[in-house]
Motif scaffolding. Structure first.
Motif, PDB file in Angstrom:
ATOM      1  N   PHE A 150      -6.570  -2.069 -11.222  1.00 40.27           N
ATOM      2  CA  PHE A 150      -7.534  -2.543 -10.225  1.00 40.27           C
ATOM      3  C   PHE A 150      -6.903  -2.589  -8.839  1.00 40.27           C
ATOM      4  CE2 PHE A 150      -9.149  -6.300  -7.895  1.00 40.27           C
ATOM      5  CZ  PHE A 150     -10.427  -5.843  -7.614  1.00 40.27           C
ATOM      6  N   LEU A 151      -5.721  -3.170  -8.732  1.00 38.11           N
ATOM      7  CA  LEU A 151      -5.063  -3.297  -7.431  1.00 38.11           C
ATOM      8  C   LEU A 151      -4.720  -1.936  -6.841  1.00 38.11           C
ATOM      9  CD1 LEU A 151      -2.739  -6.352  -8.148  1.00 38.11           C
ATOM     10  CD2 LEU A 151      -4.784  -6.314  -6.697  1.00 38.11           C
ATOM     11  N   LEU A 152      -4.297  -0.999  -7.695  1.00 34.08           N
ATOM     12  CA  LEU A 152      -3.993   0.346  -7.203  1.00 34.08           C
ATOM     13  C   LEU A 152      -5.263   1.071  -6.762  1.00 34.08           C
ATOM     14  CD1 LEU A 152      -1.287   1.486  -9.760  1.00 34.08           C
ATOM     15  CD2 LEU A 152      -0.945   1.060  -7.324  1.00 34.08           C
ATOM     16  N   ALA A 153      -6.367   0.847  -7.463  1.00 36.01           N
ATOM     17  CA  ALA A 153      -7.635   1.466  -7.059  1.00 36.01           C
ATOM     18  C   ALA A 153      -8.083   0.933  -5.705  1.00 36.01           C
ATOM     19  CB  ALA A 153      -8.698   1.214  -8.120  1.00 36.01           C
ATOM     20  N   VAL A 154      -7.961  -0.380  -5.509  1.00 39.86           N
ATOM     21  CA  VAL A 154      -8.318  -0.973  -4.218  1.00 39.86           C
ATOM     22  C   VAL A 154      -7.377  -0.453  -3.134  1.00 39.86           C
ATOM     23  CG1 VAL A 154      -8.432  -3.127  -2.915  1.00 39.86           C
ATOM     24  CG2 VAL A 154      -9.368  -3.024  -5.230  1.00 39.86           C
ATOM     25  N   SER A 155      -6.085  -0.364  -3.462  1.00 39.26           N
ATOM     26  CA  SER A 155      -5.097   0.156  -2.523  1.00 39.26           C
ATOM     27  C   SER A 155      -5.476   1.557  -2.054  1.00 39.26           C
ATOM     28  CB  SER A 155      -3.713   0.176  -3.193  1.00 39.26           C
ATOM     29  OG  SER A 155      -2.782   0.922  -2.448  1.00 39.26           O
ATOM     30  N   GLU A 156      -5.866   2.411  -2.987  1.00 41.29           N
ATOM     31  CA  GLU A 156      -6.231   3.782  -2.642  1.00 41.29           C
ATOM     32  C   GLU A 156      -7.502   3.816  -1.787  1.00 41.29           C
ATOM     33  OE1 GLU A 156      -6.465   7.954  -2.409  1.00 41.29           O
ATOM     34  OE2 GLU A 156      -4.831   6.514  -2.666  1.00 41.29           O
ATOM     35  N   ARG A 157      -8.446   2.939  -2.089  1.00 37.84           N
ATOM     36  CA  ARG A 157      -9.671   2.900  -1.296  1.00 37.84           C
ATOM     37  C   ARG A 157      -9.383   2.493   0.142  1.00 37.84           C
ATOM     38  NH1 ARG A 157     -13.604  -0.494  -5.176  1.00 37.84           N
ATOM     39  NH2 ARG A 157     -15.170  -0.154  -3.531  1.00 37.84           N
ATOM     40  N   PHE A 158      -8.485   1.517   0.329  1.00 35.76           N
ATOM     41  CA  PHE A 158      -8.112   1.129   1.688  1.00 35.76           C
ATOM     42  C   PHE A 158      -7.364   2.278   2.381  1.00 35.76           C
ATOM     43  CE2 PHE A 158      -8.703  -3.431   0.420  1.00 35.76           C
ATOM     44  CZ  PHE A 158      -9.558  -3.778   1.466  1.00 35.76           C
ATOM     45  N   ARG A 159      -6.489   2.975   1.649  1.00 36.41           N
ATOM     46  CA  ARG A 159      -5.748   4.096   2.244  1.00 36.41           C
ATOM     47  C   ARG A 159      -6.702   5.172   2.742  1.00 36.41           C
ATOM     48  NH1 ARG A 159      -4.385   9.010   1.648  1.00 36.41           N
ATOM     49  NH2 ARG A 159      -5.605   9.205  -0.266  1.00 36.41           N
ATOM     50  N   GLN A 160      -7.718   5.498   1.937  1.00 39.74           N
ATOM     51  CA  GLN A 160      -8.683   6.514   2.327  1.00 39.74           C
ATOM     52  C   GLN A 160      -9.455   6.137   3.583  1.00 39.74           C
ATOM     53  OE1 GLN A 160     -11.130   6.958  -1.162  1.00 39.74           O
ATOM     54  NE2 GLN A 160      -9.681   8.317  -2.195  1.00 39.74           N
ATOM     55  N   ARG A 161      -9.563   4.850   3.830  1.00 45.78           N
ATOM     56  CA  ARG A 161     -10.312   4.359   4.983  1.00 45.78           C
ATOM     57  C   ARG A 161      -9.434   4.136   6.209  1.00 45.78           C
ATOM     58  NH1 ARG A 161     -12.381   3.900   0.400  1.00 45.78           N
ATOM     59  NH2 ARG A 161     -14.585   3.486  -0.034  1.00 45.78           N
ATOM     60  N   GLY A 162      -8.165   4.534   6.109  1.00 41.55           N
ATOM     61  CA  GLY A 162      -7.273   4.438   7.245  1.00 41.55           C
ATOM     62  C   GLY A 162      -6.580   3.101   7.397  1.00 41.55           C
ATOM     63  N   PHE A 163      -6.671   2.236   6.367  1.00 37.78           N
ATOM     64  CA  PHE A 163      -6.030   0.935   6.406  1.00 37.78           C
ATOM     65  C   PHE A 163      -4.745   0.963   5.570  1.00 37.78           C
ATOM     66  CE2 PHE A 163     -10.692  -0.059   6.648  1.00 37.78           C
ATOM     67  CZ  PHE A 163     -10.707  -0.378   7.998  1.00 37.78           C
ATOM     68  N   SER A 164      -4.010  -0.130   5.601  1.00 37.26           N
ATOM     69  CA  SER A 164      -2.776  -0.219   4.829  1.00 37.26           C
ATOM     70  C   SER A 164      -3.079  -0.203   3.335  1.00 37.26           C
ATOM     71  CB  SER A 164      -2.023  -1.503   5.187  1.00 37.26           C
ATOM     72  OG  SER A 164      -0.917  -1.684   4.319  1.00 37.26           O
ATOM     73  N   SER A 165      -2.312   0.590   2.610  1.00 36.26           N
ATOM     74  CA  SER A 165      -2.471   0.643   1.149  1.00 36.26           C
ATOM     75  C   SER A 165      -1.621  -0.415   0.457  1.00 36.26           C
ATOM     76  CB  SER A 165      -2.077   2.026   0.627  1.00 36.26           C
ATOM     77  OG  SER A 165      -0.703   2.287   0.909  1.00 36.26           O
ATOM     78  N   ARG A 166      -0.751  -1.071   1.208  1.00 32.12           N
ATOM     79  CA  ARG A 166       0.166  -2.054   0.622  1.00 32.12           C
ATOM     80  C   ARG A 166      -0.199  -3.494   0.943  1.00 32.12           C
ATOM     81  NH1 ARG A 166       5.189  -0.250  -1.261  1.00 32.12           N
ATOM     82  NH2 ARG A 166       5.501   2.005  -1.081  1.00 32.12           N
ATOM     83  N   HIS A 167      -0.871  -3.711   2.054  1.00 33.51           N
ATOM     84  CA  HIS A 167      -1.158  -5.080   2.482  1.00 33.51           C
ATOM     85  C   HIS A 167      -2.627  -5.163   2.864  1.00 33.51           C
ATOM     86  CE1 HIS A 167       0.305  -8.778   5.007  1.00 33.51           C
ATOM     87  NE2 HIS A 167      -0.437  -9.103   3.962  1.00 33.51           N
ATOM     88  N   PHE A 168      -3.395  -5.918   2.095  1.00 30.25           N
ATOM     89  CA  PHE A 168      -4.825  -6.013   2.353  1.00 30.25           C
ATOM     90  C   PHE A 168      -5.356  -7.361   1.875  1.00 30.25           C
ATOM     91  CE2 PHE A 168      -3.952  -3.484  -1.483  1.00 30.25           C
ATOM     92  CZ  PHE A 168      -4.505  -4.294  -2.470  1.00 30.25           C
ATOM     93  N   ARG A 169      -6.553  -7.665   2.297  1.00 34.01           N
ATOM     94  CA  ARG A 169      -7.223  -8.902   1.898  1.00 34.01           C
ATOM     95  C   ARG A 169      -8.321  -8.550   0.904  1.00 34.01           C
ATOM     96  NH1 ARG A 169     -11.649 -12.049   3.099  1.00 34.01           N
ATOM     97  NH2 ARG A 169     -11.286 -14.322   3.024  1.00 34.01           N
ATOM     98  N   LEU A 170      -8.299  -9.215  -0.247  1.00 37.27           N
ATOM     99  CA  LEU A 170      -9.344  -9.022  -1.251  1.00 37.27           C
ATOM    100  C   LEU A 170     -10.418 -10.086  -1.039  1.00 37.27           C
ATOM    101  CD1 LEU A 170      -7.709  -8.163  -4.700  1.00 37.27           C
ATOM    102  CD2 LEU A 170      -9.330  -6.816  -3.390  1.00 37.27           C
ATOM    103  N   PRO A 171     -11.658  -9.694  -0.818  1.00 34.45           N
ATOM    104  CA  PRO A 171     -12.694 -10.675  -0.504  1.00 34.45           C
ATOM    105  C   PRO A 171     -13.214 -11.455  -1.706  1.00 34.45           C
ATOM    106  CG  PRO A 171     -13.631  -8.480  -0.547  1.00 34.45           C
ATOM    107  CD  PRO A 171     -12.147  -8.305  -0.728  1.00 34.45           C
ATOM    108  N   ILE A 172     -12.831 -11.064  -2.927  1.00 34.40           N
ATOM    109  CA  ILE A 172     -13.344 -11.758  -4.100  1.00 34.40           C
ATOM    110  C   ILE A 172     -12.333 -12.785  -4.607  1.00 34.40           C
ATOM    111  CG2 ILE A 172     -14.894  -9.925  -4.854  1.00 34.40           C
ATOM    112  CD1 ILE A 172     -12.787  -9.012  -6.831  1.00 34.40           C
ATOM    113  N   SER A 173     -12.849 -13.819  -5.251  1.00 35.94           N
ATOM    114  CA  SER A 173     -12.003 -14.871  -5.820  1.00 35.94           C
ATOM    115  C   SER A 173     -11.374 -14.379  -7.124  1.00 35.94           C
ATOM    116  CB  SER A 173     -12.840 -16.112  -6.094  1.00 35.94           C
ATOM    117  OG  SER A 173     -13.779 -15.862  -7.132  1.00 35.94           O
ATOM    118  N   ARG A 174     -10.410 -15.145  -7.633  1.00 33.23           N
ATOM    119  CA  ARG A 174      -9.795 -14.772  -8.914  1.00 33.23           C
ATOM    120  C   ARG A 174     -10.806 -14.846 -10.049  1.00 33.23           C
ATOM    121  NH1 ARG A 174      -3.650 -17.386  -8.742  1.00 33.23           N
ATOM    122  NH2 ARG A 174      -3.035 -16.356  -6.788  1.00 33.23           N
ATOM    123  N   SER A 175     -11.725 -15.786  -9.954  1.00 31.79           N
ATOM    124  CA  SER A 175     -12.764 -15.893 -10.977  1.00 31.79           C
ATOM    125  C   SER A 175     -13.653 -14.652 -10.970  1.00 31.79           C
ATOM    126  CB  SER A 175     -13.604 -17.151 -10.735  1.00 31.79           C
ATOM    127  OG  SER A 175     -14.647 -17.247 -11.679  1.00 31.79           O
TER     128      SER A 175
END
Length: 249
Positions: free
Chosen positions: A166-191
């Motif tokens: 999951f984290l790698l998929a989100v990382s790749e999505r941010f990379r494709q959008r021109g953002f950092s693939s290593r440091h990002f904010r996830l808007p959803i809670s752990r629940s």
């Protein structure tokens, strides 16, 4: 929906920084202008506001320009499932085309802006613009591929592998959008993350703690810093299953 507003001043499809991920990609300037002509001014949602409600009639696709949303589907057994996380560049509404009914409540996780594509007008325009039709089909195909990957993930992987994937998929999505693939904010809670991945809130917490102890990532609130993408990838590629001993024990 109540509370939605529209911004009359916005970039056209041809100049949008997310154009490479959206329906206008590959269109000529003239074709892009025809697409612009059917798109109303972008919608703006505040955190917690609904874009569409489950079982509403399907009338439009949406593209996320900024912010993020989640889709929450209530099953026949009254179970609430987080069935989608939508980030900038993502399309919303593909799963409603066939049934012509919205598959779940789509809720803003933060201040979010979206472009609306009225589907009747978009469908007619696709008949005149083969490039637009191909792009729509490509986006649909990608959405199906991602959903099949997620289903496989839920059926066959242990918690740590699901989370790494999951984290790698989100990382790749941010990379494709021109953002950092290593440091990002996830808007959803752990629940919500656990619900999306078929895990309990407690399991997500324990697994994140273990991944941090192994220096694979660092988490502060909803800020995620992936410290070792290579080791995370190796974990994601593992079967996540215990290997049988050769003696059968």
């Amino acid at each position: 929906m109540n509370g939605q507003t529209r911004n009359a001043s916005f970039a056209s499809c041809s100049t949008c920084f997310l154009g490479a991920l959206c329906l206008a990609h590959g269109l000529t300037h003239q074709e892009s202008a025809q697409l612009d002509a059917i798109i109303p001014a972008p919608l703006r949602l505040e955190k917690g506001q609904l874009l569409v409600r489950q079982n509403d009639s399907f009338t439009s696709l949406f593209a996320v320009r900024s912010g993020s949303l989640k889709q929450v589907t209530v099953t026949d057994c009254a179970e609430m499932l987080v069935t989608a996380l939508c980030l900038p560049g993502d399309m919303v509404g593909f799963d409603a085309i066939g049934s012509e009914r919205i598959a779940g409540d789509v809720v803003a996780l933060e201040t979010t802006t979206l472009c609306e594509f009225p589907f009747a007008e978009l469908d007619a325009l696709c008949g005149r613009l083969p490039g637009l039709r191909r792009r729509l089909m490509a986006n649909l195909s990608q959405a199906m591929h991602e959903e099949r990957q997620r289903l496989h993930l839920l059926l066959s992987k242990k918690a740590e592998v699901r989370l790494a994937c999951f984290l790698l998929a989100v990382s790749e999505r941010f990379r494709q959008r021109g953002f950092s693939s290593r440091h990002f904010r996830l808007p959803i809670s752990r629940s919500e993350m656990g619900n999306y991945l078929g895990l309990t809130h407690e399991t997500v917490g324990r697994t994140l703690t273990a991944l941090q102890a192994n220096r694979l990532l660092s988490v502060r609130g909803r800020d995620y810093h992936l410290l070792d993408l290579e080791r995370l990838a190796l974990l994601a590629e593992s079967t996540g299953r215990r290997q049988r001993r050769s003696d059968g024990a």
